[in-house]
Design a protein around this motif. Structure first.
Motif, PDB file in Angstrom:
ATOM      1  N   TYR A  61       0.818  -1.221   0.000  1.00  0.00           N
ATOM      2  CA  TYR A  61       0.000   0.000   0.000  1.00  0.00           C
ATOM      3  C   TYR A  61       0.853   1.273   0.000  1.00  0.00           C
ATOM      4  O   TYR A  61       0.425   2.317   0.484  1.00  0.00           O
ATOM      5  N   ASN A  84       1.719   3.272  -2.471  1.00  0.00           N
ATOM      6  CA  ASN A  84       1.540   4.234  -3.561  1.00  0.00           C
ATOM      7  C   ASN A  84       0.114   4.765  -3.499  1.00  0.00           C
ATOM      8  O   ASN A  84      -0.736   4.234  -2.774  1.00  0.00           O
ATOM      9  N   GLU A  85      -0.149   5.779  -4.270  1.00  0.00           N
ATOM     10  CA  GLU A  85      -1.430   6.486  -4.154  1.00  0.00           C
ATOM     11  C   GLU A  85      -2.617   5.601  -4.492  1.00  0.00           C
ATOM     12  O   GLU A  85      -3.633   5.600  -3.789  1.00  0.00           O
ATOM     13  N   GLN A  86      -2.538   4.820  -5.580  1.00  0.00           N
ATOM     14  CA  GLN A  86      -3.664   3.983  -5.993  1.00  0.00           C
ATOM     15  C   GLN A  86      -3.964   2.909  -4.950  1.00  0.00           C
ATOM     16  O   GLN A  86      -5.115   2.669  -4.596  1.00  0.00           O
ATOM     17  N   SER A  87      -2.933   2.253  -4.434  1.00  0.00           N
ATOM     18  CA  SER A  87      -3.156   1.191  -3.451  1.00  0.00           C
ATOM     19  C   SER A  87      -3.723   1.753  -2.147  1.00  0.00           C
ATOM     20  O   SER A  87      -4.515   1.096  -1.465  1.00  0.00           O
ATOM     21  N   HIS A  89      -5.828   4.305  -2.010  1.00  0.00           N
ATOM     22  CA  HIS A  89      -7.267   4.471  -2.274  1.00  0.00           C
ATOM     23  C   HIS A  89      -7.987   3.137  -2.138  1.00  0.00           C
ATOM     24  O   HIS A  89      -9.110   3.067  -1.596  1.00  0.00           O
ATOM     25  N   ASN A  90      -7.387   2.072  -2.644  1.00  0.00           N
ATOM     26  CA  ASN A  90      -7.990   0.743  -2.531  1.00  0.00           C
ATOM     27  C   ASN A  90      -8.148   0.340  -1.071  1.00  0.00           C
ATOM     28  O   ASN A  90      -9.166  -0.245  -0.674  1.00  0.00           O
ATOM     29  N   ASN A 135     -11.085   2.121   0.491  1.00  0.00           N
ATOM     30  CA  ASN A 135     -12.355   1.525   0.071  1.00  0.00           C
ATOM     31  C   ASN A 135     -12.645   0.244   0.848  1.00  0.00           C
ATOM     32  O   ASN A 135     -13.777  -0.009   1.267  1.00  0.00           O
TER      33      ASN A 135
END
Length: 761
Positions: A126, A128-131, A133-134, A137
């Motif tokens: 986790y 990085n930015e995308q992970s 966000h995941n 969620n």
């Protein structure tokens, strides 16, 4: 075969040789610890000082070491060199020096365990930015876990993908108002990871702030300039910095410390009392931050080990602030030693052996390392001032108080005359009582000094004169009212206060004499009689009884400094360089008790102690008032104290010392013999005295009984040797050892204990 010579932590002279099993040979090096057998069943943690291939001579079995404890040396070569000097000079076995030098945790067989704390980090998946966000969620269905996770991201810097900060589990729990279970759930789900991080027991995150160093006054700057110059003496000569009380010597020290560390050098700042470190620590921390370490006996064993190991590391403290035991710490690049309040007797170790003086050890350390030494005081010891006048030390003086505040006015109060005229019934003279009450009414503070703790030193039966004595020592028991007990101040044993006399059953037991505990009770009553109401009176007492716990010094000093307490009653602890801004009145009770001791240093110590406690008054305001209460105002030393005439006092003292051949005109060595049988120790002492006279003639005095001739059920005899300054340490020690060895080799004296006190106080 590989052999090692080791020091054992026992009161034994010399080194002991052991063989090394092949499995341990690769780990052998000087100054690592080894577990070794001793005797039939015992084992000890020894210190290896040398390895070699020479089998010991003699018909005996050489035992093998059991194991090597350390991977790296725990001692520097220069430290071992100092150990050897201490052992020779103070006539102490190397085992005793080792016991005194090493923190208890290093002397144990087990290795030291660093302190760790649980820390939190983001899982690798986790980062990085995308992970991230995941992850948010996935956690949306668990509000509390989401709250904790978000708190972690904010604290650590991951929320904005900025510089990352370490986050402890405790910090996260405090910020997120969660429990360990919530953190554990995030770990189990794979969002966070936990790990142990070594944090150190003494870690300080305070950054240095040299900009906080104050600008010196003209007088202070002049003193600093002189401290830097040679003044015609060798540049390596020790410096006596003689500055009156409240002249601002500490600020001068700070400038010198900064200059030393700017050159990449380390500084040892020695203080006589733990109490002093409380005040000076905050001032030095505000400037030097985490570059400074603190070392004294109130620290836990693990904390002292941590300081020791830090000093051996690649990032040692630049400054060590500590008491006398700090001289044993490792210093890799020592450049400056400051011995503050150099006159203080607390720098001398009394018991057990080695009976070293930290000032003398510091001077020898400087000689061996090339460091500069500054001996600072308002009342130099006779030996130090004499050496300065002889040109062996450089002398720098600071004769004005900071901001030109006048020295306190000292008023001598004749208590004998006041009591004869029935104008004084309690502990306070009318003038002192009035001054204290006036000071408290103005919101100022006062100090009452009496150099005896406890409630009363003697309890006596009115009817038959019985007085309780310690069964182990030849002393009266001191009554302590707060505990309701009688205590021996020599062996420490405590006994319940009897309700009646054991000899005549009389219940009228009275106390004679006063200690600080009794003075506290009496002063409260006297001040109330003088019109001081309870709301105005806030008393603290500082003596050995009230400062036994680690934080007791800090609590008492801070309460008085912050104005929570306005009257401080204490023993010599209150004389040692403490700086209180609002003290306007100092009262000295029964000054003659210090002057009447059967000791050639009595007047010197009284002059020092009274001058120092008087110097607590009027430090940052108007001129202070000091009331010196004594039954003998006619004594010359009293006039010298009131006139702040150190030079006159010193001149008279030197005339007396030279006439009777006492230091600095000779060196003293006290030789003590102890045994459980009085006749045995007496005959042994007479024989030893006779043998010593064959070597040293009339320079031997005694044997005699000391003031307290039995302690802990051991009878004591004392022999005094006056050593001429020209006598070398090695032949002197050799001749004394020949005489004492001849005594202990006799079967009837084999259990005699002989100890030495070199340069006693």
């Amino acid at each position: 075969m590989l052999y090692v010579d080791v020091i054992l932590p026992l009161p034994l002279d010399g080194l002991f040789t052991y063989s090394v099993p092949q499995e341990w040979e690769a780990k052998v090096c000087p100054y690592v610890r080894a577990k070794v057998p001793f005797g039939i069943t015992k084992t000890h943690t020894a210190l290896i000082v040398r390895s070699h291939n020479d089998p010991p001579q003699g018909d005996f079995e050489v035992k093998s070491i059991i194991s090597i404890i350390d991977d790296e040396p725990i001692l520097l070569p220069q430290q071992y060199d100092m150990w050897q000097w201490i052992s020779k000079y103070y006539m102490s076995p190397m085992g005793d020096v080792m016991q005194a030098a090493l923190p208890h945790g290093i002397k144990k067989e087990e290795t030291y365990r660093p302190k760790t704390e649980v820390y939190i980090r983001l899982a690798d998946d986790y980062k990085n930015e995308q992970s991230l966000h995941n992850a948010m969620n996935m956690l949306s269905r668990s509000p509390k876990q989401m709250e904790v996770f978000t708190a972690y991201l904010d604290i650590s810097g991951w929320a904005e993908l900025k510089e990352k900060h370490s986050v402890s589990r405790e910090e996260l729990i405090n910020v997120a108002h969660c429990t360990t279970a919530h953190v554990k759930a995030l770990v189990n789900s794979g969002f966070l990871q936990i790990y142990d991080k070594e944090i150190g027991r003494l870690n300080s995150n305070e950054e240095p702030h040299p900009e906080n160093i104050k600008t010196l006054s003209a007088a202070q700057q002049e003193a600093l300039d002189k401290l830097r110059k040679d003044n015609g003496a060798p540049s390596s000569a020790p410096i006596l910095f003689h500055g009156v009380t409240s002249s601002g010597k500490t600020e001068v020290y700070i400038h010198l410390i900064q200059e030393a560390i700017d050159k990449g050098l380390q500084v040892l700042y020695l203080l006589p009392e733990i109490a002093l470190t409380v005040q000076i620590t905050s001032r030095l921390k505000s400037i030097f931050g985490n570059r400074m370490g603190i070392y004294h006996s109130k620290y836990s064993d693990a904390e002292r080990v941590e300081v020791w190991q830090r000093q051996l590391s690649d990032t040692p403290y630049d400054i060590i602030l500590g008491v006398r035991s700090s001289v044993f710490l490792p210093f890799q690049r020592l450049g400056l030693i400051i011995v503050d309040e150099e006159h203080e007797t607390s720098f001398k170790q009394q018991d057990p052996s080695p009976r070293y003086h930290a000032r003398s050890v510091a001077l020898m350390m400087a000689k061996k390392t090339g460091a500069n030494v500054i001996l600072g005081t308002a009342t130099p010891s006779a030996e130090t001032y004499y050496k300065a006048l002889q040109g062996k030390y450089r002398l720098v003086e600071l004769k004005t108080r900071y901001k030109d505040i006048k020295l306190p006015h000292i008023e001598v109060v004749n208590t004998k005359d006041l009591r004869r005229r029935k104008l004084m019934r309690g502990m306070l003279s009318p003038a002192l009582k009035t001054a204290v009450i006036d000071a408290l009414r103005k919101g100022e503070q006062a100090i009452i000094f009496h150099n005896r703790r406890g409630f009363s030193p003697v309890i006596e039966c009115h009817q038959c004169g019985w007085s309780p004595k310690c069964p182990n020592c030849d002393v009266s028991l001191t009554y302590h009212k707060t505990t309701g007990s009688l205590t021996c101040h020599y062996c420490g044993h405590t006994y319940p206060m009897p309700r009646q006399c054991p000899d005549c059953d009389n219940t009228a037991l009275s106390d004679r004499g006063v200690g600080t505990e009794k003075i506290e009770d009496m002063i409260v009553d006297e001040l109330r009689e003088g019109g001081c109401d309870d709301g105005m009176l806030h008393i603290s007492r500082m003596d050995l009884d009230t400062t036994r716990t680690r934080n007791a010094y800090e609590r008492i000093i801070n309460d008085f400094s912050n104005g929570k307490k306005n009257l401080l009653i204490g023993t010599q602890m209150v004389t040692k360089g403490l700086d209180f801004a609002h003290v306007s009145v100092v009262g000295i009770i029964s000054a003659e008790t210090m002057l009447n001791k059967a000791d050639f240093r009595a007047h010197e110590q009284a002059f020092t102690m009274i001058t120092q406690v008087a110097g607590r008054a009027g430090r940052q305001g108007q001129q202070g008032q000091v009331f010196l209460q004594t039954a003998h105002p006619e004594l010359p030393v009293i006039k010298q104290i009131t006139n702040n005439d150190y030079e006159g006092f010193f001149k008279a003292l030197m005339t007396e010392r030279q006439l009777f051949r006492y230091p600095p005109f000779c060196r003293l060595i006290y030789i003590y013999l102890k045994h459980r049988d009085n006749n045995t120790v007496n005959t042994a002492a007479i024989e030893l005295g006779s043998r010593l006279r064959q070597c040293f003639a009339d320079n031997v005095l005694g044997p005699d009984k000391p003031a307290v001739a039995r302690i802990k059920q051991l009878f004591i005899r004392k022999i005094v040797l006056k050593a001429e300054p020209s006598w070398g340490i090695t032949p002197l020690r050799h001749n004394i050892r020949l005489c004492t060895d001849a005594i202990v080799s006799c079967p009837q004296y084999k259990n005699i204990m002989i100890s030495f006190d070199v340069d006693p106080l």
